[in-house]
Design a protein around this motif. Structure first.
Motif, PDB file in Angstrom:
ATOM      1  N   ASP A   1       1.511  11.719 -12.757  1.00 56.42           N
ATOM      2  CA  ASP A   1       0.633  10.541 -12.631  1.00 56.42           C
ATOM      3  C   ASP A   1       0.913   9.451 -13.665  1.00 56.42           C
ATOM      4  O   ASP A   1       0.121   8.516 -13.802  1.00 56.42           O
ATOM      5  N   SER A   2       2.035   9.536 -14.366  1.00 54.64           N
ATOM      6  CA  SER A   2       2.309   8.512 -15.389  1.00 54.64           C
ATOM      7  C   SER A   2       2.575   7.147 -14.766  1.00 54.64           C
ATOM      8  O   SER A   2       2.250   6.115 -15.371  1.00 54.64           O
ATOM      9  N   LEU A   3       3.133   7.100 -13.572  1.00 57.80           N
ATOM     10  CA  LEU A   3       3.342   5.818 -12.894  1.00 57.80           C
ATOM     11  C   LEU A   3       2.165   5.451 -12.017  1.00 57.80           C
ATOM     12  O   LEU A   3       1.764   4.289 -11.948  1.00 57.80           O
ATOM     13  N   LEU A   4       1.590   6.431 -11.361  1.00 58.08           N
ATOM     14  CA  LEU A   4       0.511   6.145 -10.425  1.00 58.08           C
ATOM     15  C   LEU A   4      -0.770   5.728 -11.129  1.00 58.08           C
ATOM     16  O   LEU A   4      -1.553   4.939 -10.600  1.00 58.08           O
ATOM     17  N   SER A   5      -0.988   6.231 -12.337  1.00 58.01           N
ATOM     18  CA  SER A   5      -2.229   5.904 -13.037  1.00 58.01           C
ATOM     19  C   SER A   5      -2.076   4.717 -13.965  1.00 58.01           C
ATOM     20  O   SER A   5      -3.060   4.168 -14.449  1.00 58.01           O
ATOM     21  N   ASP A   6      -0.843   4.283 -14.210  1.00 56.81           N
ATOM     22  CA  ASP A   6      -0.601   3.170 -15.129  1.00 56.81           C
ATOM     23  C   ASP A   6      -0.230   1.937 -14.320  1.00 56.81           C
ATOM     24  O   ASP A   6       0.906   1.772 -13.903  1.00 56.81           O
TER      25      ASP A   6
ATOM     26  N   THR B   1      18.480   5.537 -18.479  1.00 56.27           N
ATOM     27  CA  THR B   1      18.107   4.913 -17.209  1.00 56.27           C
ATOM     28  C   THR B   1      17.026   3.874 -17.433  1.00 56.27           C
ATOM     29  O   THR B   1      16.019   4.156 -18.088  1.00 56.27           O
ATOM     30  N   PHE B   2      17.242   2.678 -16.884  1.00 58.49           N
ATOM     31  CA  PHE B   2      16.202   1.655 -16.919  1.00 58.49           C
ATOM     32  C   PHE B   2      15.888   1.249 -15.488  1.00 58.49           C
ATOM     33  O   PHE B   2      16.764   0.827 -14.736  1.00 58.49           O
ATOM     34  N   LEU B   3      14.619   1.396 -15.127  1.00 63.37           N
ATOM     35  CA  LEU B   3      14.166   1.130 -13.764  1.00 63.37           C
ATOM     36  C   LEU B   3      13.075   0.073 -13.787  1.00 63.37           C
ATOM     37  O   LEU B   3      12.137   0.150 -14.587  1.00 63.37           O
ATOM     38  N   ARG B   4      13.214  -0.920 -12.918  1.00 63.88           N
ATOM     39  CA  ARG B   4      12.159  -1.924 -12.725  1.00 63.88           C
ATOM     40  C   ARG B   4      11.704  -1.865 -11.275  1.00 63.88           C
ATOM     41  O   ARG B   4      12.508  -1.995 -10.342  1.00 63.88           O
ATOM     42  N   LEU B   5      10.409  -1.636 -11.088  1.00 67.11           N
ATOM     43  CA  LEU B   5       9.828  -1.605  -9.752  1.00 67.11           C
ATOM     44  C   LEU B   5       8.542  -2.418  -9.770  1.00 67.11           C
ATOM     45  O   LEU B   5       7.584  -2.053 -10.466  1.00 67.11           O
ATOM     46  N   TRP B   6       8.532  -3.510  -9.013  1.00 70.18           N
ATOM     47  CA  TRP B   6       7.378  -4.393  -8.941  1.00 70.18           C
ATOM     48  C   TRP B   6       6.930  -4.795 -10.353  1.00 70.18           C
ATOM     49  O   TRP B   6       7.716  -5.384 -11.082  1.00 70.18           O
ATOM     50  N   ASN B   7       5.733  -4.437 -10.782  1.00 67.65           N
ATOM     51  CA  ASN B   7       5.249  -4.890 -12.085  1.00 67.65           C
ATOM     52  C   ASN B   7       5.447  -3.844 -13.177  1.00 67.65           C
ATOM     53  O   ASN B   7       4.916  -3.974 -14.278  1.00 67.65           O
ATOM     54  N   GLN B   8       6.222  -2.806 -12.890  1.00 69.11           N
ATOM     55  CA  GLN B   8       6.429  -1.750 -13.874  1.00 69.11           C
ATOM     56  C   GLN B   8       7.885  -1.634 -14.269  1.00 69.11           C
ATOM     57  O   GLN B   8       8.781  -1.947 -13.488  1.00 69.11           O
ATOM     58  N   SER B   9       8.110  -1.164 -15.485  1.00 64.85           N
ATOM     59  CA  SER B   9       9.465  -0.861 -15.948  1.00 64.85           C
ATOM     60  C   SER B   9       9.433   0.464 -16.693  1.00 64.85           C
ATOM     61  O   SER B   9       8.459   0.787 -17.378  1.00 64.85           O
TER      62      SER B   9
ATOM     63  N   ARG C   1      -0.727  -1.194 -15.435  1.00 63.87           N
ATOM     64  CA  ARG C   1      -0.571  -2.346 -16.326  1.00 63.87           C
ATOM     65  C   ARG C   1       0.864  -2.864 -16.280  1.00 63.87           C
ATOM     66  O   ARG C   1       1.805  -2.110 -16.067  1.00 63.87           O
ATOM     67  N   ASP C   2       0.993  -4.152 -16.548  1.00 65.07           N
ATOM     68  CA  ASP C   2       2.328  -4.680 -16.768  1.00 65.07           C
ATOM     69  C   ASP C   2       2.822  -4.125 -18.102  1.00 65.07           C
ATOM     70  O   ASP C   2       2.062  -3.986 -19.048  1.00 65.07           O
ATOM     71  N   GLY C   3       4.074  -3.832 -18.185  1.00 66.17           N
ATOM     72  CA  GLY C   3       4.606  -3.315 -19.445  1.00 66.17           C
ATOM     73  C   GLY C   3       5.573  -2.185 -19.188  1.00 66.17           C
ATOM     74  O   GLY C   3       5.725  -1.703 -18.064  1.00 66.17           O
ATOM     75  N   ARG C   4       6.205  -1.735 -20.268  1.00 65.53           N
ATOM     76  CA  ARG C   4       7.273  -0.743 -20.160  1.00 65.53           C
ATOM     77  C   ARG C   4       6.769   0.652 -20.505  1.00 65.53           C
ATOM     78  O   ARG C   4       6.068   0.844 -21.495  1.00 65.53           O
ATOM     79  N   ILE C   5       7.143   1.604 -19.671  1.00 67.76           N
ATOM     80  CA  ILE C   5       6.893   3.015 -19.953  1.00 67.76           C
ATOM     81  C   ILE C   5       8.185   3.600 -20.502  1.00 67.76           C
ATOM     82  O   ILE C   5       9.265   3.380 -19.944  1.00 67.76           O
ATOM     83  N   THR C   6       8.095   4.340 -21.605  1.00 71.36           N
ATOM     84  CA  THR C   6       9.276   5.009 -22.151  1.00 71.36           C
ATOM     85  C   THR C   6       9.078   6.512 -22.053  1.00 71.36           C
ATOM     86  O   THR C   6       7.980   7.027 -22.264  1.00 71.36           O
ATOM     87  N   HIS C   7      10.162   7.192 -21.727  1.00 69.91           N
ATOM     88  CA  HIS C   7      10.104   8.650 -21.556  1.00 69.91           C
ATOM     89  C   HIS C   7      11.296   9.272 -22.263  1.00 69.91           C
ATOM     90  O   HIS C   7      12.439   9.106 -21.841  1.00 69.91           O
ATOM     91  N   ALA C   8      11.002   9.953 -23.375  1.00 74.21           N
ATOM     92  CA  ALA C   8      12.056  10.617 -24.132  1.00 74.21           C
ATOM     93  C   ALA C   8      12.452  11.914 -23.429  1.00 74.21           C
ATOM     94  O   ALA C   8      11.594  12.712 -23.034  1.00 74.21           O
TER      95      ALA C   8
ATOM     96  N   ASN D   1       0.820  -1.205   0.000  1.00 75.07           N
ATOM     97  CA  ASN D   1       0.000   0.000   0.000  1.00 75.07           C
ATOM     98  C   ASN D   1       0.861   1.265   0.000  1.00 75.07           C
ATOM     99  O   ASN D   1       0.370   2.357  -0.318  1.00 75.07           O
ATOM    100  N   SER D   2       2.128   1.111   0.367  1.00 69.96           N
ATOM    101  CA  SER D   2       3.061   2.246   0.351  1.00 69.96           C
ATOM    102  C   SER D   2       3.749   2.402  -1.001  1.00 69.96           C
ATOM    103  O   SER D   2       4.467   3.388  -1.214  1.00 69.96           O
ATOM    104  N   ALA D   3       3.554   1.434  -1.902  1.00 68.38           N
ATOM    105  CA  ALA D   3       4.224   1.479  -3.203  1.00 68.38           C
ATOM    106  C   ALA D   3       3.941   2.763  -3.982  1.00 68.38           C
ATOM    107  O   ALA D   3       4.855   3.298  -4.631  1.00 68.38           O
ATOM    108  N   PRO D   4       2.711   3.312  -3.966  1.00 67.05           N
ATOM    109  CA  PRO D   4       2.483   4.563  -4.707  1.00 67.05           C
ATOM    110  C   PRO D   4       3.393   5.709  -4.283  1.00 67.05           C
ATOM    111  O   PRO D   4       3.735   6.567  -5.104  1.00 67.05           O
TER     112      PRO D   4
END
Length: 243
Positions: A24-29, A45-53, A31-38, A6-9
């Motif tokens: 809110d790009s991480l808090l509202s998403d 930088t590549f970050l993996r946290l729980w079910n997000q990358s 889904r499993d899968g990769r977020i890319t940010h140009a 519950n503290s993950a957010p």
């Protein structure tokens, strides 16, 4: 382990800010899968946290990374190959650990703890330069040094310190004098600093090189939960254009 999901957010919000991601790009998403940010930056930088990358860096490198899986991008060598033309310099792959509550480890005997900077600096002078650079006690404003309680010169034995990050996390690091290692002093100092950070309303973050078995054992032994991986590559300034 002592981390409530519950503290993950809160952790995700801190990283959202640190990577300058859209609000809110991480808090509202969720889904499993990769977020890319140009971003116009000198780091990939590549970050993996729980079910997000999350992959953040220059747009042409993000495009080149599409063919790689998350497991491959977590590998330091893959990221170096991606950035070869940019003169990529590896900053390592670190494991990320978190705690929002910890059991208090009581010492068997009364210990003296100093919160001053001179004691931490003295401890650094006793340790190998690589250890000093990895931990970075000098750059962490809240220091807790366990001192020798002997009747002779009371020198520093171990120090754990934290720096506030994004107003939400306490980035923690611990250094132990070479002649005082394997005596539980690192765990004691870490526990003291972590509890001070938790009392200040922060979630505690520990990060260490994935190959540092001693740091892993200290984090897990103190009660931190493994949450992800962080891989970073520094790019030479002025060479982040697509070629």
């Amino acid at each position: 382990m002592t981390f409530d999901l519950n503290s993950a957010p809160i952790v995700l919000l801190a990283w959202e800010r640190a990577l300058a991601l859209p609000t809110d790009s991480l808090l509202s998403d969720t889904r499993d899968g990769r977020i890319t940010h140009a971003a116009e930056t000198t780091e990939l930088t590549f970050l993996r946290l729980w079910n997000q990358s999350i992959l953040s860096g220059p747009a042409h490198l993000l495009a080149a990374a599409q063919e790689y899986s998350d497991d491959e991008l977590s590998d330091h060598s893959t990221m170096l190959r991606l950035t070869k033309l940019e003169g990529g310099r590896g900053l390592g792959t670190q494991a990320l650990y978190y705690a929002d509550d910890l059991e208090l480890h009581q010492p068997e005997h009364t210990v003296h703890v100093s919160t001053g900077t001179p004691e931490a600096l003295r401890l650094e002078s006793l340790c190998p330069p690589d250890d000093v650079n990895d931990v970075g006690l000098s750059g962490r404003e809240h220091k807790f040094t366990v001192m020798d309680s002997g009747e002779s010169d009371a020198g520093p034995l171990a120090c754990s310190a934290y720096a506030e990050h994004q107003g939400l996390l306490a980035q923690l690091g611990t250094l132990v004098a070479p002649n005082a290692r394997r005596q539980g002093l690192g765990r004691l100092a870490t526990s003291i600093a972590a509890h001070e950070a938790l009392a200040a309303g922060l979630i505690v973050q520990w990060q260490s090189d994935v190959n540092n078995s001693a740091a892993h054992a200290l984090a897990v032994g103190t009660g931190f939960s493994v949450a992800g991986l962080l891989t970073r590559i520094s790019l030479q300034t002025g060479q982040t254009r697509h070629k």
